[in-house]
Scaffold this motif. Structure first.
Motif, PDB file in Angstrom:
ATOM      1  N   GLU A  51      15.968   6.271  -8.857  1.00  0.00           N
ATOM      2  CA  GLU A  51      14.665   6.775  -8.414  1.00  0.00           C
ATOM      3  C   GLU A  51      14.826   7.667  -7.179  1.00  0.00           C
ATOM      4  O   GLU A  51      14.192   8.715  -7.073  1.00  0.00           O
ATOM      5  N   PHE A  52      15.703   7.283  -6.258  1.00  0.00           N
ATOM      6  CA  PHE A  52      15.973   8.093  -5.070  1.00  0.00           C
ATOM      7  C   PHE A  52      16.578   9.435  -5.481  1.00  0.00           C
ATOM      8  O   PHE A  52      16.144  10.493  -5.021  1.00  0.00           O
ATOM      9  N   GLU A  53      17.577   9.387  -6.344  1.00  0.00           N
ATOM     10  CA  GLU A  53      18.219  10.622  -6.815  1.00  0.00           C
ATOM     11  C   GLU A  53      17.209  11.552  -7.480  1.00  0.00           C
ATOM     12  O   GLU A  53      17.205  12.764  -7.218  1.00  0.00           O
ATOM     13  N   ASN A  54      16.364  11.001  -8.329  1.00  0.00           N
ATOM     14  CA  ASN A  54      15.356  11.815  -9.017  1.00  0.00           C
ATOM     15  C   ASN A  54      14.350  12.414  -8.036  1.00  0.00           C
ATOM     16  O   ASN A  54      13.957  13.574  -8.156  1.00  0.00           O
TER      17      ASN A  54
ATOM     18  N   GLY B  53       0.780  -1.229   0.000  1.00  0.00           N
ATOM     19  CA  GLY B  53       0.000   0.000   0.000  1.00  0.00           C
ATOM     20  C   GLY B  53       0.816   1.286   0.000  1.00  0.00           C
ATOM     21  O   GLY B  53       0.242   2.362   0.131  1.00  0.00           O
ATOM     22  N   HIS B  54       2.151   1.190  -0.125  1.00  0.00           N
ATOM     23  CA  HIS B  54       2.979   2.384   0.006  1.00  0.00           C
ATOM     24  C   HIS B  54       4.076   2.435  -1.044  1.00  0.00           C
ATOM     25  O   HIS B  54       4.550   1.407  -1.521  1.00  0.00           O
ATOM     26  N   LYS B  55       4.493   3.645  -1.370  1.00  0.00           N
ATOM     27  CA  LYS B  55       5.553   3.880  -2.347  1.00  0.00           C
ATOM     28  C   LYS B  55       6.893   3.855  -1.619  1.00  0.00           C
ATOM     29  O   LYS B  55       7.191   4.726  -0.813  1.00  0.00           O
ATOM     30  N   ILE B  56       7.708   2.831  -1.902  1.00  0.00           N
ATOM     31  CA  ILE B  56       9.011   2.676  -1.267  1.00  0.00           C
ATOM     32  C   ILE B  56      10.094   2.949  -2.300  1.00  0.00           C
ATOM     33  O   ILE B  56      10.126   2.320  -3.353  1.00  0.00           O
ATOM     34  N   ILE B  57      10.968   3.907  -1.990  1.00  0.00           N
ATOM     35  CA  ILE B  57      12.104   4.234  -2.853  1.00  0.00           C
ATOM     36  C   ILE B  57      13.369   3.908  -2.071  1.00  0.00           C
ATOM     37  O   ILE B  57      13.611   4.464  -1.000  1.00  0.00           O
ATOM     38  N   ARG B  58      14.192   3.029  -2.601  1.00  0.00           N
ATOM     39  CA  ARG B  58      15.407   2.597  -1.918  1.00  0.00           C
ATOM     40  C   ARG B  58      16.550   3.589  -2.139  1.00  0.00           C
ATOM     41  O   ARG B  58      16.745   4.069  -3.251  1.00  0.00           O
ATOM     42  N   TYR B  59      17.303   3.858  -1.051  1.00  0.00           N
ATOM     43  CA  TYR B  59      18.453   4.748  -1.138  1.00  0.00           C
ATOM     44  C   TYR B  59      19.490   4.145  -2.091  1.00  0.00           C
ATOM     45  O   TYR B  59      19.698   2.947  -2.139  1.00  0.00           O
ATOM     46  N   GLY B  60      20.158   5.005  -2.836  1.00  0.00           N
ATOM     47  CA  GLY B  60      21.213   4.571  -3.738  1.00  0.00           C
ATOM     48  C   GLY B  60      20.733   4.235  -5.136  1.00  0.00           C
ATOM     49  O   GLY B  60      21.523   3.829  -5.977  1.00  0.00           O
ATOM     50  N   THR B  61      19.439   4.408  -5.395  1.00  0.00           N
ATOM     51  CA  THR B  61      18.892   4.119  -6.721  1.00  0.00           C
ATOM     52  C   THR B  61      18.694   5.424  -7.496  1.00  0.00           C
ATOM     53  O   THR B  61      18.666   6.513  -6.912  1.00  0.00           O
TER      54      THR B  61
END
Length: 128
Positions: free
Chosen positions: A36-39, A26-34
């Protein structure tokens, strides 16, 4: 009677697993170091360095361990935790800092999530 006990055990097991499944799904998870995180961080009001400083200030005021690690952004909140395992998983328990407002909350989602990398504003490291 035996069948009833088996059903009860199965229901307890299923109910203990469902928060993890429901929370992650149910949640948007963005992993550090990717990428997607940088963006994400490029457009965030509060960057990881400021979020680090905020959580460190809060933890030192409350005299709790300061060595929190940033593994994820979840629902636009930086998640800082002290709990991780050799399975490259971390428990979603610690402090969240909202990337728009800087609002701080204590969190305990009672689930573990695999991580890829981490951030520590004091350049501390750990090995798994």
């Amino acid at each position: 009677m035996r069948f009833k006990n088996i059903i009860i055990i199965l229901l307890i097991f299923i109910s203990s697993c469902s928060p993890k499944i429901n929370y992650i799904d149910g949640h948007k998870i963005i992993r550090y170091g990717t990428k997607e995180f940088e963006n994400f961080e490029k457009n965030a009001t509060i960057k990881k360095e400021e979020a680090w400083a905020i959580q460190k200030e809060i933890t030192s005021k409350h005299q709790v361990p300061v060595t929190h690690w940033l593994f994820f952004i979840i629902d636009k909140k930086y998640i800082f935790t002290t709990s991780f395992s050799s399975k490259r998983e971390t428990e979603l328990k610690g402090i969240s800092v909202d990337s728009d407002t800087g609002e701080v909350k204590n969190i305990d989602y009672k689930t573990h999530v695999k991580y890829e990398n981490f951030y520590n504003g004091d350049n501390e490291t750990f090995s798994t």
